[in-house]
Design an enzyme around this catalytic site. Structure first.
Site, PDB file in Angstrom:
ATOM      1  N   ASN A 187       0.475  -1.157  -0.067  1.00 51.40           N
ATOM      2  CA  ASN A 187       0.142   0.062   0.026  1.00 51.40           C
ATOM      3  C   ASN A 187       0.834   1.477   0.261  1.00 51.40           C
ATOM      4  O   ASN A 187       0.659   2.142  -0.171  1.00 51.40           O
ATOM      5  CB  ASN A 187      -1.241  -0.015   1.311  1.00 51.40           C
ATOM      6  CG  ASN A 187      -2.085  -0.836   1.382  1.00 51.40           C
ATOM      7  OD1 ASN A 187      -2.108  -1.933  -0.220  1.00 51.40           O
ATOM      8  ND2 ASN A 187      -3.021  -1.455   1.852  1.00 51.40           N
ATOM      9  N   CYS A 222     -10.846  -5.891  -4.858  1.00 51.94           N
ATOM     10  CA  CYS A 222     -11.564  -6.370  -3.907  1.00 51.94           C
ATOM     11  C   CYS A 222     -12.230  -6.220  -3.317  1.00 51.94           C
ATOM     12  O   CYS A 222     -12.940  -5.157  -3.961  1.00 51.94           O
ATOM     13  CB  CYS A 222     -10.725  -6.055  -2.553  1.00 51.94           C
ATOM     14  SG  CYS A 222      -9.365  -6.981  -2.410  1.00 51.94           S
ATOM     15  N   ASP A 268      -7.497  -4.217   7.737  1.00 51.92           N
ATOM     16  CA  ASP A 268      -6.561  -5.033   7.255  1.00 51.92           C
ATOM     17  C   ASP A 268      -6.086  -6.231   7.451  1.00 51.92           C
ATOM     18  O   ASP A 268      -5.519  -7.130   6.862  1.00 51.92           O
ATOM     19  CB  ASP A 268      -5.275  -4.342   5.474  1.00 51.92           C
ATOM     20  CG  ASP A 268      -6.191  -3.644   4.943  1.00 51.92           C
ATOM     21  OD1 ASP A 268      -7.179  -3.692   4.351  1.00 51.92           O
ATOM     22  OD2 ASP A 268      -5.244  -3.216   4.261  1.00 51.92           O
TER      23      ASP A 268
END
Ligand code: UD1
Length: 426
Positions: free
Chosen positions: A28, A122, A314
């Protein structure tokens, strides 16, 4: 007819993980930092870049835009050079990687124009991009949604201007996109209610090396003074805190001992606290973290996800596996994304007792999980299934692991180094 076989993991569970693992650069952080190279024609050298499917997609996107990219995965290095010659990020690439939306800000700032397909990525909820669009409008971009594309033009001689942006909601990529755009805008931009994630700080630090004038990254008020031009730089990507957390939890779930090296413990406070509450013995030594769970029982922990420095969404799927194996009842509440429980039904197939009630999962711990055939639905869900498979008795087959390849570098070899029994099958 060509037959296309999707890779699966076959895991023989029940072995306590024991060993050391080198943590890779953060996905990320790598993605926005790769995309920030759009803002200059000069040479940008990135180090500690993880070898991931998403990184390759990002390189392909940059090459499509006209950048020259030299990728050396064996050294974790990417060299980017040359000016972009196109302003279109196509559906084909953007649909596989939602982070491509972060091409929008740099493209419109650098070329005065951008056309970026509405993103996919996602399947964890609606994930709108309204905050990105609203912020760019505040900086003088005219924006139309047409044919599935976001089409942006900088009015006023093709250059964005500074703006006062108040983010209605904390958004990580939203903050990053707008911060990148503001570096080349005329005047001062203030982003209020900005995301505090370490990856935002890493992006700002790379941009500042390129000559940007960004202050306050990592706080909720980021001030960017636009400059005429950015230069090249060399930058090493920050460690992946989510990969770190995933290996620590894998060690705990299997009652083993795992040390993660080259990580950044200060970015993991909320998680480490929960792991201690779960009865793991956590020790931090410089850039290394060890979780020791040998001969210890897993205690249930209540978790509520929140933007950084809160508990990361996450890590929600992975910590749920610990609660599934804990000695008691606990709850996991997801506040960031509305559809991030797709791993729950799969974990229940492995013998977990998890029940979804609204945005909370009630976890009734069981003594052990049993191997089963399960399906990945998104990146972090697949990580939770792999952890569950490592902890379970018998064989687990995790299908659709292409999700996992998006975000975990060399996953099988790292797990094997820790003593886990995992192989890729087709
Ligand atoms: C980033 C991370 C992802 C992580 C997430 C939350 C990257 C590449 N991805 O995703 O791994 O799970 O942060 O930590 O860094 N929202 C809006 N409008 C917008 C943008 C977001 O309503 O324009 C909402 C989202 O639906 C969500 C919340 O804001 O409810 C936070 O999302 P955001 O921080 O933007 O997630 P991403 O940046 O996509």
């Amino acid at each position: 007819m060509t037959s296309f076989k999707i890779a699966k993991f076959q895991i023989e569970g029940g072995k306590a993980l024991d060993g050391e693992v080198q943590i890779s650069g953060a996905k990320n952080a790598a993605l926005p930092i790769l995309l920030c190279s759009i803002l200059t024609s000069e040479k940008v050298v990135l180090k500690n870049v993880p070898d991931l499917a998403d990184v390759k997609t990002c390189i392909q996107l940059l090459e499509d835009l006209g950048k020259k990219c030299l990728y050396e995965p064996q050294n974790g290095q990417i060299t980017l050079e040359g000016a972009v010659t196109s302003f279109v990020a196509s559906y084909e690439l953007v649909k596989t990687m939602r982070a491509s939306i972060m091409a929008l800000g740099p493209l419109v700032a650098y070329t005065g124009k951008a056309e970026v397909s509405l993103p996919g990525g996602c399947a964890i909820g609606a994930r709108p991009v309204d905050l990105h669009i609203k912020g760019l409008k505040e900086m003088g971009a005219q924006i139309r949604l047409e044919d599935g594309y976001i089409k942006a033009t900088a009015v006023g001689l093709g250059r964005l201007h500074g703006g006062h942006i108040i983010m209605d909601k904390v958004s990580v990529t939203g903050t990053e996109n707008l911060m990148m755009a503001a570096t080349l805008a005329e005047g001062e931009t203030v982003i209020e209610n900005a995301a505090l994630e370490p990856e935002v700080i890493d992006l700002a630090s790379c941009l500042n090396k390129m000559g940007a004038k960004i202050e306050g990254a990592g706080t909720s008020r980021v001030v960017i003074n636009g400059v005429e031009k950015l230069n090249g730089c060399t930058h090493a990507i920050v460690a992946d805190r989510i990969e770190t957390g995933t290996y620590l939890i894998a060690g705990i779930a299997t009652h083993g001992i795992v040390t993660c090296h080259n990580t950044m413990p200060s970015t993991l406070d909320a998680l480490l606290q929960k792991l201690r509450d779960a009865n793991a013995l956590i020790t931090v030594d410089g850039t290394s973290i060890t979780a020791d769970m040998r001969n210890r029982q897993i205690h249930p922990v209540d978790v509520v996800t929140a933007p950084h420095p809160g508990f990361p969404t996450d890590m929600q799927a992975q910590i749920t596996v610990l609660n599934a194996l804990a000695s008691g009842v606990s709850s996991v509440t997801e506040t960031i994304f509305e559809n991030r429980f797709m791993h729950i039904a799969e974990l229940n197939r492995m013998g977990a007792h998890l029940e979804i009630r609204g945005n909370t999962v009630i976890c009734e711990g069981v003594a052990s999980l049993k191997g089963a055939q399960v399906m990945s639905s998104d990146l972090r869900a697949s990580a939770s299934l792999v952890i569950a498979g490592l902890a379970a008795e018998g064989i687990t087959i995790v299908d659709r692991i292409y999700h996992m390849d998006r975000g975990y570098e060399h996953i099988e070899s790292k797990i094997r180094m820790l003593g886990g029994d995992i192989k890729r099958i087709y």
